[in-house]
Design an enzyme around this catalytic site. Structure first.
Site: not given
Ligand code: AMP
Ligand code: MG
Length: 490
Positions: A89-90, A122-123, A249, A180, A110, A87
């Protein structure tokens, strides 16, 4: 401030598939980069956004009129392992706008703060990776490859803790949608078939409206996504692009490239190339991308099974037939791109071998992928010197060129026309890793955005020679090439 004419179909049509959420303000927003061309495409008031008030909006400090921020739910297979809940997350989807051509585009942030999907994260996002995403998306777009794009980069005035403390940033991402393969997996895994059905209807209406009238829209959707994704990955292969994190995803239903984490373009041609530091098994190596394409689409097919046929065995058989076709779809897309890159307008049975032998010659002589094709275009126009200069041993090239010339005899057009056509598909400029690193280092460590700006500008016209930009087209040193690694950069 009515900066965007929002019309939020995802929020409206799909309650239960997301979590309404809020932006988390940042300390001292500063607009570092604004994409005027994209703003024009979206019909936005760029002058209003490129102001301190605009920076407040693009940082998430001030919610623009009509925005309905939501965190989208999705799951996904990460390096082959299923995570039932990932989901946003950031990230947050602010809403959608209709662009100048009437296409619906997501406006999302983002790095806009934690959400219920953040878990330990940390989002937030760091400036370097955000600028990298901006640059890569623009480069892909200019190469004619469907991609999410960046509208703006705001520096937050806050520090994010990563391996090292870094400047925080918020990226405004524009996408055909953010649906996705993992979005389908989320609801399939929970056996929420009603939501799966609504999501499917939504994607059909938004991305494949012509399929709704057919007798079997769900299977037709699967086929259409297979086709778009096969074409997309074939395009990646044709420019030496390695996505690096082809988790389910990170694969869209729209057929756009998404998630520029550890992606990179290869310099010297080697199918085994892996840049990502976390891809230790080479799952997402250059040459594995077509296989992963099929694997990911099989996960989409699985998620759709309950909608394909009420009788499970029949659903499986019908889905399997589509998935078995992916390899052929990819091969066809790949070959037609290779034909164009080799200057072949017609199709002959020998063309595949000609392309494969060319590539294995590049591999065995460690030739730069981008320059090889670009200089082959010059060779088509009669100037072979540059191409020869790329090969340590000229004799295999000589033999191959003879075959190629013989094949070209069957082609219409003059050498000059062929050269011109080849230059339209064989770029002179791609975002080479050493240059990407240089411009990001200047931006993040010396507050100097000029090299970044310049590189983005050069990459916006990748098929033109740009004599005053020659240094942006040169390969890296062998030392850099051997040791370069990319990081996910979250
Ligand atoms: P990604 O590697 O960008 O495809 O992200 C994979 C998952 O990790 C997704 O659910 C993102 O929302 C979560 N995510 C990545 N970086 C962060 C962050 N800094 N804070 C919170 N969630 C994150
Ligand atoms: Mg991603």
């Amino acid at each position: 401030m009515g900066a965007f004419a929002f019309d939020n179909s995802y929020a409206r049509d799909l309650p239960g598939l997301y979590t309404p959420w809020h932006l988390t303000p940042v300390r001292r927003p500063q607009l570092l980069k604004f994409n005027r061309a994209l703003a024009a495409e979206l019909g936005l008031d760029a002058a209003a956004l490129e102001t301190p008030a605009g920076a407040q909006i693009l940082a998430g400090n001030h919610l623009p009129t009509g925005a309905e921020p939501i965190a989208q739910a999705y799951a996904g297979h990460q390096f082959g392992h299923f995570s039932p809940q990932l989901g946003d997350g950031r990230a947050l989807l602010l809403g959608e706008v209709l662009d100048r051509e009437g296409r619906r585009r997501d406006i999302a942030f983002k790095g806009s703060g934690p959400t219920p999907y953040s878990r330990a994260g940390d989002g937030r996002a760091a400036l370097g990776p955000v600028l990298r995403e901006y640059l890569m998306g623009e480069a892909m777009q200019a190469l004619g490859i469907a991609s999410t794009r960046a509208l703006a980069v705001v520096r937050t005035g806050e520090i994010v803790e990563r391996d090292m403390p870094q400047h925080g940033a918020v990226l405004t991402r524009v996408a055909a949608s953010h649906v996705r393969v993992g979005t389908f997996q989320f609801f399939a895994a929970r056996q929420e078939h009603d939501k799966l059905r609504r999501l499917t209807d939504y994607v059909l209406a938004r991305h494949y409206p012509e399929l709704r009238a057919g007798s079997d829209p769900v299977l037709a959707l699967l086929e259409a996504v297979c086709q778009r994704q096969a074409h997309l990955v074939a395009q990646w292969m044709s420019v030496g692009f390695i996505h690096g994190v082809m988790n389910t995803d990170n694969m869209t239903l729209s057929g756009e490239t998404i998630d520029y984490g550890p992606c990179a373009f290869m310099d010297q041609y080697d199918p085994a190339t892996v840049f990502s530091s976390i891809d230790r098994q080479g799952r997402y190596a250059y040459a594995n991308q077509p296989a992963i394409l099929g694997w990911n689409l099989a996960r989409l097919a699985e998620a759709l099974l309950p909608l394909i046929d009420a009788e499970p065995q029949r659903a499986l058989e019908r889905a399997r037939a589509v998935i078995e076709g992916v390899e052929g779809r990819f091969a066809q897309a790949w070959l037609s791109l290779q034909r164009a890159k080799l200057g072949l307008a017609s199709a002959q049975a020998q063309d595949e071998a000609l392309a494969l032998d060319w590539l294995s010659m590049l591999q065995s002589q460690e030739v730069d992928h981008t320059l090889a094709y670009r200089h082959l275009a010059a060779a088509a126009g009669g100037d072979e010197a540059l191409l020869r200069g790329l090969f340590a041993d000229p004799s295999p090239l000589q033999a191959w060129l003879e075959r190629w010339r013989a094949r070209l005899d069957a082609e219409p057009g003059t050498p000059a026309q062929r050269c011109q056509a080849m230059r339209q598909v064989n770029p002179a400029f791609v975002p080479r890793n050493h240059l990407v690193e240089q411009v990001l280092e200047a931006a993040t460590e010396r507050d100097d955005l000029a090299p970044f700006e310049r590189f983005v500008q050069v990459l916006s016209r990748p098929f033109e020679d740009q004599p005053d930009a020659a240094e942006w087209g040169l390969p890296p040193s062998p030392e850099f090439r051997r040791t370069y690694r990319t990081f996910c950069g979250t």
